[in-house]
Design a protein around this motif. Structure first.
Motif, PDB file in Angstrom:
ATOM      1  N   SER A 131       0.838  -1.217   0.000  1.00 25.19           N
ATOM      2  CA  SER A 131       0.000   0.000   0.000  1.00 25.19           C
ATOM      3  C   SER A 131       0.860   1.249   0.000  1.00 25.19           C
ATOM      4  N   GLY A 132       1.821   1.287  -0.903  1.00 24.56           N
ATOM      5  CA  GLY A 132       2.797   2.368  -0.906  1.00 24.56           C
ATOM      6  C   GLY A 132       2.408   3.593  -1.710  1.00 24.56           C
ATOM      7  N   GLU A 133       1.113   3.788  -1.991  1.00 26.15           N
ATOM      8  CA  GLU A 133       0.652   4.987  -2.682  1.00 26.15           C
ATOM      9  C   GLU A 133      -0.178   5.828  -1.727  1.00 26.15           C
ATOM     10  N   VAL A 134       0.162   7.106  -1.653  1.00 23.00           N
ATOM     11  CA  VAL A 134      -0.490   8.023  -0.722  1.00 23.00           C
ATOM     12  C   VAL A 134      -1.058   9.193  -1.506  1.00 23.00           C
ATOM     13  N   SER A 135      -2.344   9.440  -1.347  1.00 19.97           N
ATOM     14  CA  SER A 135      -3.012  10.547  -2.024  1.00 19.97           C
ATOM     15  C   SER A 135      -3.128  11.733  -1.073  1.00 19.97           C
ATOM     16  N   VAL A 136      -2.738  12.926  -1.557  1.00 19.05           N
ATOM     17  CA  VAL A 136      -2.737  14.135  -0.728  1.00 19.05           C
ATOM     18  C   VAL A 136      -3.520  15.227  -1.445  1.00 19.05           C
ATOM     19  N   GLN A 137      -4.594  15.688  -0.814  1.00 20.71           N
ATOM     20  CA  GLN A 137      -5.366  16.810  -1.346  1.00 20.71           C
ATOM     21  C   GLN A 137      -4.710  18.104  -0.898  1.00 20.71           C
ATOM     22  N   LEU A 138      -4.361  18.962  -1.853  1.00 20.09           N
ATOM     23  CA  LEU A 138      -3.711  20.224  -1.540  1.00 20.09           C
ATOM     24  C   LEU A 138      -4.760  21.293  -1.258  1.00 20.09           C
ATOM     25  N   VAL A 139      -4.568  22.037  -0.180  1.00 21.96           N
ATOM     26  CA  VAL A 139      -5.511  23.077   0.231  1.00 21.96           C
ATOM     27  C   VAL A 139      -4.772  24.409   0.270  1.00 21.96           C
ATOM     28  N   ASP A 140      -5.313  25.390  -0.437  1.00 25.30           N
ATOM     29  CA  ASP A 140      -4.689  26.715  -0.553  1.00 25.30           C
ATOM     30  C   ASP A 140      -5.385  27.671   0.421  1.00 25.30           C
ATOM     31  N   ARG A 141      -4.682  28.095   1.481  1.00 27.89           N
ATOM     32  CA  ARG A 141      -5.271  29.000   2.465  1.00 27.89           C
ATOM     33  C   ARG A 141      -5.786  30.278   1.813  1.00 27.89           C
ATOM     34  N   ASP A 142      -5.016  30.812   0.856  1.00 25.96           N
ATOM     35  CA  ASP A 142      -5.395  32.076   0.231  1.00 25.96           C
ATOM     36  C   ASP A 142      -6.698  31.923  -0.535  1.00 25.96           C
ATOM     37  N   LYS A 143      -6.913  30.771  -1.141  1.00 28.49           N
ATOM     38  CA  LYS A 143      -8.166  30.531  -1.857  1.00 28.49           C
ATOM     39  C   LYS A 143      -9.338  30.488  -0.882  1.00 28.49           C
ATOM     40  N   ILE A 144      -9.120  29.927   0.307  1.00 30.87           N
ATOM     41  CA  ILE A 144     -10.171  29.895   1.330  1.00 30.87           C
ATOM     42  C   ILE A 144     -10.540  31.321   1.725  1.00 30.87           C
ATOM     43  N   ARG A 145      -9.519  32.135   1.990  1.00 26.20           N
ATOM     44  CA  ARG A 145      -9.763  33.523   2.401  1.00 26.20           C
ATOM     45  C   ARG A 145     -10.525  34.286   1.318  1.00 26.20           C
ATOM     46  N   LYS A 146     -10.110  34.124   0.062  1.00 34.57           N
ATOM     47  CA  LYS A 146     -10.776  34.834  -1.037  1.00 34.57           C
ATOM     48  C   LYS A 146     -12.213  34.353  -1.225  1.00 34.57           C
ATOM     49  N   SER A 147     -12.462  33.073  -0.970  1.00 29.80           N
ATOM     50  CA  SER A 147     -13.831  32.570  -1.095  1.00 29.80           C
ATOM     51  C   SER A 147     -14.728  33.170  -0.020  1.00 29.80           C
ATOM     52  N   LEU A 148     -14.193  33.351   1.188  1.00 30.95           N
ATOM     53  CA  LEU A 148     -14.961  33.997   2.251  1.00 30.95           C
ATOM     54  C   LEU A 148     -15.253  35.452   1.911  1.00 30.95           C
ATOM     55  N   GLN A 149     -14.300  36.125   1.303  1.00 30.85           N
ATOM     56  CA  GLN A 149     -14.526  37.509   0.885  1.00 30.85           C
ATOM     57  C   GLN A 149     -15.589  37.584  -0.209  1.00 30.85           C
ATOM     58  N   ALA A 150     -15.548  36.621  -1.151  1.00 32.61           N
ATOM     59  CA  ALA A 150     -16.565  36.587  -2.205  1.00 32.61           C
ATOM     60  C   ALA A 150     -17.947  36.309  -1.611  1.00 32.61           C
ATOM     61  N   HIS A 151     -17.997  35.467  -0.590  1.00 43.18           N
ATOM     62  CA  HIS A 151     -19.249  35.157   0.101  1.00 43.18           C
ATOM     63  C   HIS A 151     -19.840  36.431   0.696  1.00 43.18           C
ATOM     64  N   GLU A 152     -18.988  37.259   1.298  1.00 42.25           N
ATOM     65  CA  GLU A 152     -19.456  38.517   1.888  1.00 42.25           C
ATOM     66  C   GLU A 152     -19.921  39.488   0.806  1.00 42.25           C
ATOM     67  N   ARG A 153     -19.170  39.584  -0.297  1.00 44.05           N
ATOM     68  CA  ARG A 153     -19.548  40.507  -1.375  1.00 44.05           C
ATOM     69  C   ARG A 153     -20.886  40.117  -2.000  1.00 44.05           C
ATOM     70  N   ALA A 154     -21.200  38.830  -1.962  1.00 43.28           N
ATOM     71  CA  ALA A 154     -22.481  38.356  -2.484  1.00 43.28           C
ATOM     72  C   ALA A 154     -23.621  38.584  -1.504  1.00 43.28           C
ATOM     73  N   GLN A 155     -23.346  39.345  -0.444  1.00 41.99           N
ATOM     74  CA  GLN A 155     -24.328  39.705   0.579  1.00 41.99           C
ATOM     75  C   GLN A 155     -24.920  38.471   1.255  1.00 41.99           C
ATOM     76  N   ARG A 156     -24.026  37.532   1.524  1.00 39.02           N
ATOM     77  CA  ARG A 156     -24.406  36.366   2.303  1.00 39.02           C
ATOM     78  C   ARG A 156     -23.745  36.459   3.677  1.00 39.02           C
ATOM     79  N   SER A 157     -24.401  35.944   4.672  1.00 33.99           N
ATOM     80  CA  SER A 157     -23.940  36.078   6.045  1.00 33.99           C
ATOM     81  C   SER A 157     -23.243  34.806   6.518  1.00 33.99           C
TER      82      SER A 157
END
Length: 270
Positions: A131-157
């Motif tokens: 079982s020597g194969e390891v899958s890693v999902q990459l997560v971009d902190r900056d993308k998370i922050r920008k998505s939260l900002q877009a959520h606010e601009r869309a007038q969502r709470s």
């Protein structure tokens, strides 16, 4: 080793330390303690220096030269990004039968997200890695922050409830407005609101109204870790169970849930 440690090793870890097939090396854990299923993909923040910890079981008395290739995950394997990475052994393993350490590397600058796969092999002839194969999902902190900002601009709470260690602090650091609902699970998630929180024990599902969303994290040792998604045309609920309470600022899996729900809310399903 005291008697409690002996019981732990005998009852929890001991069965995993059954001798591997002759000449083979067995992957026991990735980015976590022995006992966590090494086949389950892990999430990691994109960092200048990526470090993926692993634990292996090797044949008695052997210290194989473990190496890894890193691929951009694209079905079978995908594009080769890095090759022949050495495994760095820890100075003091938790048990003499284990090989504990990590693979450390820097990703090419054009890799901004997605999933990578580490394929581990032994440098010793005739010593395969189970079982020597390891899958890693990459997560971009900056993308998370920008998505939260877009959520606010869309007038969502955004609303927060429960303990959620680090979440309120993270939102304040990023200057993302939110309503603090206190320690308890709300009875209703109003239209257009994304409510995020955690709890312990039994609960009654809130009324999630049109164009609303709920992320509810439980920390139960009695239930398997996992995520259940309840999605309709006009609202979404994610129930996640984790064995330990995570600190939101340092947990890519939790931040990825935020991104997933926000992208759904800002999609055509509104």
């Amino acid at each position: 080793m005291n008697w409690m440690s002996a019981v732990f090793w005998a009852g929890m870890v001991g069965p995993l330390l059954a001798a591997p097939d002759a000449g083979s090396v067995k992957l026991l854990a990735v980015d976590g303690p022995v006992g966590r299923d090494a086949r389950v993909p892990v999430e990691k923040f994109i960092e200048p220096k990526m470090v993926i910890s692993m634990t292996f079981l090797a044949p008695a008395g052997e210290r194989p030269d473990l190496r890894a290739n890193v691929y951009l995950d694209g079905g079978e394997l995908g594009a080769l990004l890095l090759e022949n990475l050495p495994f760095h052994l820890a100075d003091r393993p938790g048990h003499p039968a284990l090989l504990e350490g990590d693979f450390a590397f820097s990703l090419p600058a054009d890799v901004k997200g997605g999933r990578i796969r580490l394929v581990v092999r032994s440098g010793q002839s005739g010593s395969p890695v189970d079982s020597g194969e390891v899958s890693v999902q990459l997560v971009d902190r900056d993308k998370i922050r920008k998505s939260l900002q877009a959520h606010e601009r869309a007038q969502r709470s955004l609303a927060v409830f429960g303990r959620v260690p680090g979440l309120r602090e993270m939102l304040r650091e990023w200057r993302i407005p939110f309503e603090d609902l206190g320690p308890d699970l709300p009875e209703r998630v109003s239209k257009g609101v994304l409510a995020v929180g955690d709890l312990e024990g039994a609960f009654r599902m809130p009324d999630v109204q049109e164009s609303a969303a709920l992320i509810l994290v439980k920390n139960s040792l009695d239930e398997p870790e996992g995520i259940k998604e309840i999605k309709s045309d006009n609202h979404m609920t994610i129930l996640a169970n984790r064995r330990q309470a995570g600190e939101w600022r340092h947990e890519p899996a939790l931040q990825k849930l935020l991104l997933q729900v926000i992208e759904h809310q800002l999609s055509d399903h509104e």
